[in-house]
Design a protein around this motif. Structure first.
Motif, PDB file in Angstrom:
ATOM      1  N   UNK A  18      12.929  20.871 -13.456  1.00 34.98           N
ATOM      2  CA  UNK A  18      13.732  21.572 -14.461  1.00 34.98           C
ATOM      3  C   UNK A  18      14.858  20.689 -14.975  1.00 34.98           C
ATOM      4  N   UNK A  19      15.470  19.929 -14.075  1.00 37.89           N
ATOM      5  CA  UNK A  19      16.567  19.055 -14.471  1.00 37.89           C
ATOM      6  C   UNK A  19      16.122  18.065 -15.543  1.00 37.89           C
ATOM      7  N   UNK A  20      14.943  17.523 -15.399  1.00 42.21           N
ATOM      8  CA  UNK A  20      14.414  16.574 -16.385  1.00 42.21           C
ATOM      9  C   UNK A  20      13.847  17.316 -17.595  1.00 42.21           C
ATOM     10  N   UNK A  21      13.204  18.449 -17.348  1.00 43.20           N
ATOM     11  CA  UNK A  21      12.536  19.186 -18.419  1.00 43.20           C
ATOM     12  C   UNK A  21      13.468  19.823 -19.424  1.00 43.20           C
ATOM     13  N   UNK A  23      16.571  18.893 -20.721  1.00 41.99           N
ATOM     14  CA  UNK A  23      17.001  18.050 -21.849  1.00 41.99           C
ATOM     15  C   UNK A  23      15.822  17.534 -22.678  1.00 41.99           C
ATOM     16  N   UNK A  24      14.669  17.313 -22.039  1.00 45.97           N
ATOM     17  CA  UNK A  24      13.492  16.901 -22.817  1.00 45.97           C
ATOM     18  C   UNK A  24      13.095  17.989 -23.808  1.00 45.97           C
ATOM     19  N   UNK A  25      13.058  19.240 -23.341  1.00 45.23           N
ATOM     20  CA  UNK A  25      12.671  20.350 -24.213  1.00 45.23           C
ATOM     21  C   UNK A  25      13.704  20.565 -25.318  1.00 45.23           C
ATOM     22  N   UNK A  26      14.989  20.575 -24.949  1.00 44.03           N
ATOM     23  CA  UNK A  26      16.036  20.784 -25.957  1.00 44.03           C
ATOM     24  C   UNK A  26      16.061  19.646 -26.972  1.00 44.03           C
ATOM     25  N   UNK A  27      15.911  18.422 -26.487  1.00 43.40           N
ATOM     26  CA  UNK A  27      15.881  17.281 -27.397  1.00 43.40           C
ATOM     27  C   UNK A  27      14.686  17.315 -28.322  1.00 43.40           C
ATOM     28  N   UNK A  28      13.542  17.733 -27.805  1.00 41.35           N
ATOM     29  CA  UNK A  28      12.340  17.848 -28.636  1.00 41.35           C
ATOM     30  C   UNK A  28      12.518  18.917 -29.703  1.00 41.35           C
ATOM     31  N   UNK A  64      13.067   9.032 -22.947  1.00 37.89           N
ATOM     32  CA  UNK A  64      13.448   8.309 -21.724  1.00 37.89           C
ATOM     33  C   UNK A  64      14.905   8.615 -21.369  1.00 37.89           C
ATOM     34  N   UNK A  65      15.773   8.603 -22.373  1.00 37.01           N
ATOM     35  CA  UNK A  65      17.186   8.894 -22.126  1.00 37.01           C
ATOM     36  C   UNK A  65      17.404  10.339 -21.705  1.00 37.01           C
ATOM     37  N   UNK A  66      16.687  11.268 -22.318  1.00 41.99           N
ATOM     38  CA  UNK A  66      16.798  12.673 -21.920  1.00 41.99           C
ATOM     39  C   UNK A  66      16.339  12.870 -20.480  1.00 41.99           C
ATOM     40  N   UNK A  67      15.241  12.238 -20.114  1.00 41.54           N
ATOM     41  CA  UNK A  67      14.761  12.365 -18.733  1.00 41.54           C
ATOM     42  C   UNK A  67      15.766  11.768 -17.753  1.00 41.54           C
TER      43      UNK A  67
END
Length: 186
Positions: A18-21, A23-28, A64-67
Motif C-alpha cells: 500500500x505504501x508504494x501503491x 503514490x503510484x495510483x495517485x500519480x497515475x 520510480x520516484x513515486x514508488x
C-alpha cells in the motif's frame, strides 16, 4: 506529540504494498490527463529552458520516484513503531506528516500546470513541494538511520530539476501571457 496524524495515515503505509501503491495510483490519476496536453499546440508552443528532456522520459522517471517515496513512507512508519527515542519518534511523525503534505502538493501540480495551464501557480506549488520534500528527507534521515534518504534524495534532485524547468517555462513565456493571454494563464 505535536504531529498526531489520523490513524489511517499511519496505518496505510504500514503495509509496504500500500505504501508504494498509493503514490503510484495517485500519480497515475493525476498524470493521466497530461498525455493529450503534452501533444497539444499549447504545450508544443511553450518556450522551454535548456536541458528539458524529451516528454517520453517523464512517464519512466515518475513511477520510480513515486514508488521510492512510497517505500520511504513505509520506513517512516516502521521508525515510528520501533523507535525508543522520543525525539526520533517525533521526527519520524513529522516526516510522515510532511510526506502526506508533499504528496498532496505533488498530485495538485499536474492539474494546475497542465489542466489550468497556470505556470505561475504551478511554480508556487512546486516551490512548496520541493521545500517540503527536502525537509521531509531531513526529518526522516535520523529516525530511519539514513535509509529513507536513499529513496528520497533522487526525488529531491528531480524536484529541483522540475523547479528549474517550471520556473524557466514561466519566465520564458511570461511576456506573451501578459500581452495576449491575460492574467489567468500566468
Amino acid at each position: 506529540m505535536p504531529y498526531q496524524l489520523p490513524p489511517l495515515l499511519v496505518d496505510l503505509p504500514r503495509n509496504p504494498v500500500l505504501a508504494v501503491g498509493i503514490p503510484l495510483a495517485l500519480g497515475s490519476l493525476s498524470g493521466f490527463s497530461t498525455y493529450r496536453v503534452v501533444s497539444s499546440a499549447w504545450y508544443e508552443g511553450l518556450k522551454t529552458p535548456p536541458g528539458r528532456p524529451p516528454r517520453q522520459v517523464f512517464p519512466i522517471v515518475w513511477p520510480v520516484l513515486y514508488a521510492a517515496m512510497g517505500y520511504a513512507s513505509h520506513l517512516a512508519v516502521h521508525a515510528i513503531a520501533t523507535s525508543l527515542s522520543p525525539t526520533a519518534k517525533a521526527d519520524a511523525e513529522e516526516g510522515l506528516a510532511l510526506y502526506w503534505g508533499q504528496l498532496a502538493l505533488n498530485v495538485a501540480w499536474t492539474p494546475i500546470f497542465f489542466g489550468l495551464k497556470n505556470r505561475l501557480v504551478g511554480l508556487v506549488d512546486l516551490t512548496a513541494l520541493t521545500g517540503a520534500a527536502y525537509y521531509m528527507t531531513y526529518k526522516l534521515h535520523g529516525p530511519t538511520n539514513g535509509q529513507t534518504t536513499y529513496f528520497l534524495a533522487p526525488y529531491c534532485a528531480w524536484l529541483t530539476f522540475a523547479l528549474y524547468l517550471n520556473g524557466g517555462v514561466w519566465y520564458l513565456n511570461r511576456n506573451y501571457e501578459l500581452k495576449g493571454k491575460g492574467k489567468a494563464d500566468l
